[in-house]
Design a protein around this motif. Sequence first.
Motif, short mmCIF file in Angstrom:
data_model
loop_
_atom_site.label_atom_id
_atom_site.label_comp_id
_atom_site.label_asym_id
_atom_site.label_seq_id
_atom_site.Cartn_x
_atom_site.Cartn_y
_atom_site.Cartn_z
N LYS A 102 0.76 -1.34 -0.12
CA LYS A 102 0.00 0.00 -0.05
C LYS A 102 0.66 1.26 -0.04
CE LYS A 102 -3.75 2.09 2.85
NZ LYS A 102 -4.80 1.85 3.57
N PHE A 105 2.40 1.60 -3.47
CA PHE A 105 1.20 1.92 -4.43
C PHE A 105 0.83 3.25 -4.58
CE2 PHE A 105 -3.16 1.27 -6.04
CZ PHE A 105 -2.74 0.82 -7.30
N GLY A 164 -4.30 -2.39 -10.45
CA GLY A 164 -5.45 -2.05 -9.62
C GLY A 164 -6.73 -3.12 -9.48
N CYS A 167 -5.66 -6.21 -7.61
CA CYS A 167 -5.76 -5.91 -6.17
C CYS A 167 -7.28 -6.04 -5.80
CB CYS A 167 -5.46 -4.52 -5.86
SG CYS A 167 -3.64 -4.15 -6.14
N LYS A 168 -7.90 -5.36 -6.58
CA LYS A 168 -9.54 -5.25 -6.17
C LYS A 168 -10.02 -6.78 -6.30
CE LYS A 168 -13.76 -2.84 -7.00
NZ LYS A 168 -14.64 -4.00 -6.70
N HIS A 207 -9.41 -8.84 -3.40
CA HIS A 207 -9.96 -8.20 -2.13
C HIS A 207 -11.50 -8.45 -2.17
CE1 HIS A 207 -6.72 -5.04 -1.50
NE2 HIS A 207 -6.36 -5.88 -1.34
C1 ASC Z 1 -5.48 1.15 -3.44
C2 ASC Z 1 -5.84 0.38 -2.48
C3 ASC Z 1 -6.22 -0.81 -2.95
C4 ASC Z 1 -6.29 -0.74 -4.49
C5 ASC Z 1 -7.66 -1.03 -5.12
C6 ASC Z 1 -7.38 -0.76 -6.48
O1 ASC Z 1 -5.24 2.36 -3.25
O2 ASC Z 1 -5.55 0.33 -0.99
O3 ASC Z 1 -6.69 -1.99 -2.49
O4 ASC Z 1 -5.76 0.50 -4.73
O5 ASC Z 1 -8.67 -0.26 -4.59
O6 ASC Z 1 -8.64 -1.01 -7.29
#
Ligand code: ASC
Length: 127
Positions: free
Chosen positions: A20, A23, A115, A118-119, A122
Amino acid sequence: YADDVEDAIEYRQGVFQAIKWYFGPMAGMAKGDIEYDAAEFTRRAEMLNQLSYMPEEGFIAGSDKGDTDALPAIWEDMDQFSAGFDKLQENTAALAEASKSGDMATIMPAFAEVGKTCKGCHDNFRD
Ligand code: ASC
């Protein structure tokens, strides 16, 4: 290899914290909130690629029992979870390569892929 659950949880959370940290300024540059610095962006992309190899080994057996945001789905579908890190490794390598162009128009699609990766994880694996 670590076998202590608390250590493993602290370890992987620390690595995600570092991801984080690395990024954040890249996202700032992509959005125009921070002035674009090509060398700094590339340095961060290369570090992100290195960091992308690190979290996975912190998800040791038994570390699904901690009070964390990690969902049981991780341990139920470790292959898919692991494939997410493969993807992140590929995407961050591609981003580091694209970043050497010094051209945001070239960088942006590669940045968006990172990105999305990452998402994606998550959404599936984090509470
Ligand atoms: C960020 C963050 C994430 C990613 C994600 C990108 O800054 O903390 O987990 O970007 O949101 O889609």
